[in-house]
Design a protein around this motif. Structure first.
Motif, PDB file in Angstrom:
ATOM      1  N   GLY A 118      63.066  54.172 -59.426  1.00 55.67           N
ATOM      2  CA  GLY A 118      62.637  52.790 -59.208  1.00 55.67           C
ATOM      3  C   GLY A 118      62.159  52.115 -57.860  1.00 55.67           C
ATOM      4  O   GLY A 118      61.966  51.168 -57.678  1.00 55.67           O
ATOM      5  N   ILE A 119      61.864  53.190 -56.870  1.00 55.43           N
ATOM      6  CA  ILE A 119      61.232  52.719 -55.754  1.00 55.43           C
ATOM      7  C   ILE A 119      59.866  53.225 -55.503  1.00 55.43           C
ATOM      8  O   ILE A 119      59.593  54.606 -55.701  1.00 55.43           O
ATOM      9  CB  ILE A 119      62.285  53.688 -54.572  1.00 55.43           C
ATOM     10  N   ASN A 120      58.855  52.527 -55.141  1.00 52.37           N
ATOM     11  CA  ASN A 120      57.665  52.657 -54.910  1.00 52.37           C
ATOM     12  C   ASN A 120      57.375  53.200 -53.545  1.00 52.37           C
ATOM     13  O   ASN A 120      58.206  52.607 -52.572  1.00 52.37           O
ATOM     14  CB  ASN A 120      56.743  51.552 -55.349  1.00 52.37           C
ATOM     15  N   SER A 121      56.591  53.712 -53.213  1.00 54.47           N
ATOM     16  CA  SER A 121      56.229  54.357 -51.744  1.00 54.47           C
ATOM     17  C   SER A 121      54.663  54.407 -51.340  1.00 54.47           C
ATOM     18  O   SER A 121      54.089  54.464 -52.395  1.00 54.47           O
ATOM     19  CB  SER A 121      56.877  55.749 -51.453  1.00 54.47           C
ATOM     20  N   GLN A 122      54.292  54.357 -50.285  1.00 54.10           N
ATOM     21  CA  GLN A 122      53.102  54.403 -49.910  1.00 54.10           C
ATOM     22  C   GLN A 122      53.163  55.137 -48.548  1.00 54.10           C
ATOM     23  O   GLN A 122      54.024  54.878 -47.661  1.00 54.10           O
ATOM     24  CB  GLN A 122      52.249  53.294 -49.725  1.00 54.10           C
ATOM     25  N   PHE A 123      52.109  56.304 -48.496  1.00 51.81           N
ATOM     26  CA  PHE A 123      52.009  57.064 -47.115  1.00 51.81           C
ATOM     27  C   PHE A 123      50.643  56.321 -46.367  1.00 51.81           C
ATOM     28  O   PHE A 123      49.660  56.093 -47.071  1.00 51.81           O
ATOM     29  CB  PHE A 123      51.724  58.342 -47.478  1.00 51.81           C
ATOM     30  N   ASP A 124      50.894  56.061 -45.267  1.00 51.28           N
ATOM     31  CA  ASP A 124      49.868  55.600 -44.161  1.00 51.28           C
ATOM     32  C   ASP A 124      49.468  56.518 -43.023  1.00 51.28           C
ATOM     33  O   ASP A 124      50.540  57.279 -42.540  1.00 51.28           O
ATOM     34  CB  ASP A 124      50.089  54.243 -43.774  1.00 51.28           C
ATOM     35  N   ASP A 125      48.467  56.277 -42.635  1.00 54.96           N
ATOM     36  CA  ASP A 125      48.192  57.067 -41.098  1.00 54.96           C
ATOM     37  C   ASP A 125      48.586  56.216 -39.990  1.00 54.96           C
ATOM     38  O   ASP A 125      48.835  54.838 -40.458  1.00 54.96           O
ATOM     39  CB  ASP A 125      46.610  57.101 -41.182  1.00 54.96           C
ATOM     40  N   PRO A 126      49.035  56.958 -38.784  1.00 57.43           N
ATOM     41  CA  PRO A 126      49.502  56.205 -37.789  1.00 57.43           C
ATOM     42  C   PRO A 126      48.650  54.955 -37.251  1.00 57.43           C
ATOM     43  O   PRO A 126      49.443  54.268 -36.519  1.00 57.43           O
ATOM     44  CB  PRO A 126      49.657  57.191 -36.754  1.00 57.43           C
ATOM     45  N   ASN A 127      47.292  55.039 -37.416  1.00 56.13           N
ATOM     46  CA  ASN A 127      46.550  53.866 -36.929  1.00 56.13           C
ATOM     47  C   ASN A 127      46.577  52.504 -37.700  1.00 56.13           C
ATOM     48  O   ASN A 127      45.743  51.698 -37.579  1.00 56.13           O
ATOM     49  CB  ASN A 127      45.159  54.401 -36.810  1.00 56.13           C
ATOM     50  N   THR A 128      47.373  52.668 -38.817  1.00 55.97           N
ATOM     51  CA  THR A 128      47.580  51.359 -39.689  1.00 55.97           C
ATOM     52  C   THR A 128      48.544  50.449 -38.938  1.00 55.97           C
ATOM     53  O   THR A 128      49.376  50.691 -38.384  1.00 55.97           O
ATOM     54  CB  THR A 128      48.458  51.676 -41.038  1.00 55.97           C
ATOM     55  N   THR A 129      47.697  49.193 -38.935  1.00 50.32           N
ATOM     56  CA  THR A 129      48.253  48.302 -38.076  1.00 50.32           C
ATOM     57  C   THR A 129      49.073  47.204 -38.716  1.00 50.32           C
ATOM     58  O   THR A 129      48.827  47.238 -39.876  1.00 50.32           O
ATOM     59  CB  THR A 129      47.341  47.388 -36.992  1.00 50.32           C
ATOM     60  N   GLY A 130      50.040  46.649 -37.998  1.00 54.22           N
ATOM     61  CA  GLY A 130      50.520  45.252 -38.696  1.00 54.22           C
ATOM     62  C   GLY A 130      51.627  45.746 -39.723  1.00 54.22           C
ATOM     63  O   GLY A 130      52.018  44.900 -40.387  1.00 54.22           O
ATOM     64  N   VAL A 131      52.035  46.933 -39.901  1.00 54.01           N
ATOM     65  CA  VAL A 131      53.203  47.510 -40.636  1.00 54.01           C
ATOM     66  C   VAL A 131      54.331  47.845 -39.818  1.00 54.01           C
ATOM     67  O   VAL A 131      54.301  48.706 -38.922  1.00 54.01           O
ATOM     68  CB  VAL A 131      52.567  48.683 -41.477  1.00 54.01           C
ATOM     69  N   THR A 132      55.578  47.712 -40.385  1.00 50.81           N
ATOM     70  CA  THR A 132      56.716  48.520 -39.980  1.00 50.81           C
ATOM     71  C   THR A 132      56.777  49.570 -40.919  1.00 50.81           C
ATOM     72  O   THR A 132      57.065  49.213 -42.523  1.00 50.81           O
ATOM     73  CB  THR A 132      57.895  47.194 -39.938  1.00 50.81           C
ATOM     74  N   PHE A 133      57.028  50.583 -40.442  1.00 49.84           N
ATOM     75  CA  PHE A 133      57.325  51.797 -41.308  1.00 49.84           C
ATOM     76  C   PHE A 133      58.745  51.963 -41.515  1.00 49.84           C
ATOM     77  O   PHE A 133      59.625  51.815 -40.653  1.00 49.84           O
ATOM     78  CB  PHE A 133      56.714  53.064 -40.637  1.00 49.84           C
ATOM     79  N   ASP A 134      59.082  52.376 -42.745  1.00 45.51           N
ATOM     80  CA  ASP A 134      60.523  52.528 -43.159  1.00 45.51           C
ATOM     81  C   ASP A 134      60.717  54.217 -42.547  1.00 45.51           C
ATOM     82  O   ASP A 134      61.975  54.542 -42.496  1.00 45.51           O
ATOM     83  CB  ASP A 134      60.753  52.540 -44.500  1.00 45.51           C
ATOM     84  N   ALA A 135      59.816  55.228 -42.749  1.00 41.73           N
ATOM     85  CA  ALA A 135      60.006  56.322 -42.300  1.00 41.73           C
ATOM     86  C   ALA A 135      58.914  56.902 -41.777  1.00 41.73           C
ATOM     87  O   ALA A 135      57.870  56.422 -41.906  1.00 41.73           O
ATOM     88  CB  ALA A 135      60.680  57.041 -43.386  1.00 41.73           C
ATOM     89  N   ALA A 136      59.030  58.017 -41.068  1.00 44.12           N
ATOM     90  CA  ALA A 136      57.800  59.034 -40.647  1.00 44.12           C
ATOM     91  C   ALA A 136      57.984  60.224 -41.261  1.00 44.12           C
ATOM     92  O   ALA A 136      58.981  60.835 -41.273  1.00 44.12           O
ATOM     93  CB  ALA A 136      57.927  59.113 -39.184  1.00 44.12           C
ATOM     94  N   LEU A 137      56.792  60.840 -41.491  1.00 48.61           N
ATOM     95  CA  LEU A 137      56.952  62.334 -42.197  1.00 48.61           C
ATOM     96  C   LEU A 137      56.192  63.023 -41.196  1.00 48.61           C
ATOM     97  O   LEU A 137      55.016  62.873 -40.894  1.00 48.61           O
ATOM     98  CB  LEU A 137      55.760  62.249 -43.441  1.00 48.61           C
ATOM     99  N   ALA A 138      57.135  63.969 -40.702  1.00 48.15           N
ATOM    100  CA  ALA A 138      56.487  64.723 -39.482  1.00 48.15           C
ATOM    101  C   ALA A 138      56.710  66.390 -40.052  1.00 48.15           C
ATOM    102  O   ALA A 138      57.464  66.872 -40.728  1.00 48.15           O
ATOM    103  CB  ALA A 138      57.414  64.478 -38.330  1.00 48.15           C
ATOM    104  N   SER A 139      55.868  67.379 -39.527  1.00 44.09           N
ATOM    105  CA  SER A 139      56.182  68.557 -39.776  1.00 44.09           C
ATOM    106  C   SER A 139      56.365  69.445 -38.530  1.00 44.09           C
ATOM    107  O   SER A 139      55.908  69.012 -37.330  1.00 44.09           O
ATOM    108  CB  SER A 139      54.636  69.108 -40.491  1.00 44.09           C
ATOM    109  N   VAL A 140      57.159  70.429 -38.747  1.00 43.99           N
ATOM    110  CA  VAL A 140      57.239  71.371 -37.666  1.00 43.99           C
ATOM    111  C   VAL A 140      56.268  72.537 -37.709  1.00 43.99           C
ATOM    112  O   VAL A 140      56.325  73.122 -38.957  1.00 43.99           O
ATOM    113  CB  VAL A 140      58.657  71.998 -37.456  1.00 43.99           C
ATOM    114  N   PHE A 141      55.528  73.046 -36.920  1.00 43.11           N
ATOM    115  CA  PHE A 141      54.317  74.031 -37.214  1.00 43.11           C
ATOM    116  C   PHE A 141      54.702  75.099 -36.229  1.00 43.11           C
ATOM    117  O   PHE A 141      54.891  74.774 -34.942  1.00 43.11           O
ATOM    118  CB  PHE A 141      53.161  73.349 -36.776  1.00 43.11           C
ATOM    119  N   ILE A 142      54.779  76.208 -36.687  1.00 40.66           N
ATOM    120  CA  ILE A 142      54.995  77.203 -35.769  1.00 40.66           C
ATOM    121  C   ILE A 142      54.100  78.339 -36.285  1.00 40.66           C
ATOM    122  O   ILE A 142      53.974  78.698 -37.583  1.00 40.66           O
ATOM    123  CB  ILE A 142      56.595  77.950 -36.144  1.00 40.66           C
ATOM    124  N   PRO A 143      52.995  78.722 -35.610  1.00 38.71           N
ATOM    125  CA  PRO A 143      51.990  79.684 -35.942  1.00 38.71           C
ATOM    126  C   PRO A 143      52.551  80.905 -36.215  1.00 38.71           C
ATOM    127  O   PRO A 143      53.588  81.482 -35.714  1.00 38.71           O
ATOM    128  CB  PRO A 143      51.008  79.572 -34.592  1.00 38.71           C
TER     129      PRO A 143
END
Length: 167
Positions: A118-143
């Motif tokens: 019952g929880i809706n979510s939305q993913f935004d780019d970091p340049n979105t302004t005026g928004v307090t984000f609840d979480a950050a989605l980050a990746s660890v990249f190892i070539p």
């Protein structure tokens, strides 16, 4: 990795961050993305990093425990399929910033799992302004490399009884 923002309403309480963590099928995400290479960790820090704390336990995917945690924290749901709310007419809406670019399958897996509770979510780019984000989605990249990464990706011995490596 999802990194929770404790300054946001949705992730302000530790029990809410715990419930959100249990609501996301991280093991399925890992297997989809990396097969048998890698293992879940309790923080966005590689096991070989000096700051990694092996005493912190990985929270398992458990929708029932997540739902119970949301209820106890005041994120109520009238019935299965209805939106989870914080008070009357205040549906929970999770805003997540992408730190590593668009990852459609990963975003869908997270969104679908949260929506089942019952929880809706939305993913935004970091340049979105005026928004307090609840979480950050980050990746660890190892070539990909010719080096043996099993000590970084696995915490246990990764050979079976006849000595084959599971990578």
């Amino acid at each position: 990795s999802l990194i929770w923002n404790p300054a946001s309403t949705a992730a302000a309480k530790p029990e809410l961050r715990d419930a959100f963590t249990r609501a996301i099928p991280r093991g399925d995400i890992l297997r989809t993305a990396a097969g048998d290479i890698g293992s879940l960790v309790s923080a966005p820090i590689l096991r070989s990093h000096p700051g990694y704390n092996s005493k912190l336990q990985v929270k398992p995917f458990n929708l029932d425990a997540a739902a119970q945690g949301f209820e106890q924290a005041g994120f109520k749901q009238q019935h299965i399929g209805s939106p989870r709310t914080l008070g009357p007419d205040k549906p929970i809406f999770l805003r997540i910033v992408r730190l590593s670019g668009r990852q459609e399958l990963l975003e869908k897996m997270i969104s679908d799992s949260l929506a089942s509770l019952g929880i809706n979510s939305q993913f935004d780019d970091p340049n979105t302004t005026g928004v307090t984000f609840d979480a950050a989605l980050a990746s660890v990249f190892i070539p990909w490399t010719s080096q043996d990464l099993r000590s970084v990706a696995h915490s246990d011995d990764v050979t079976d009884k006849i000595g084959r490596a599971h990578v």
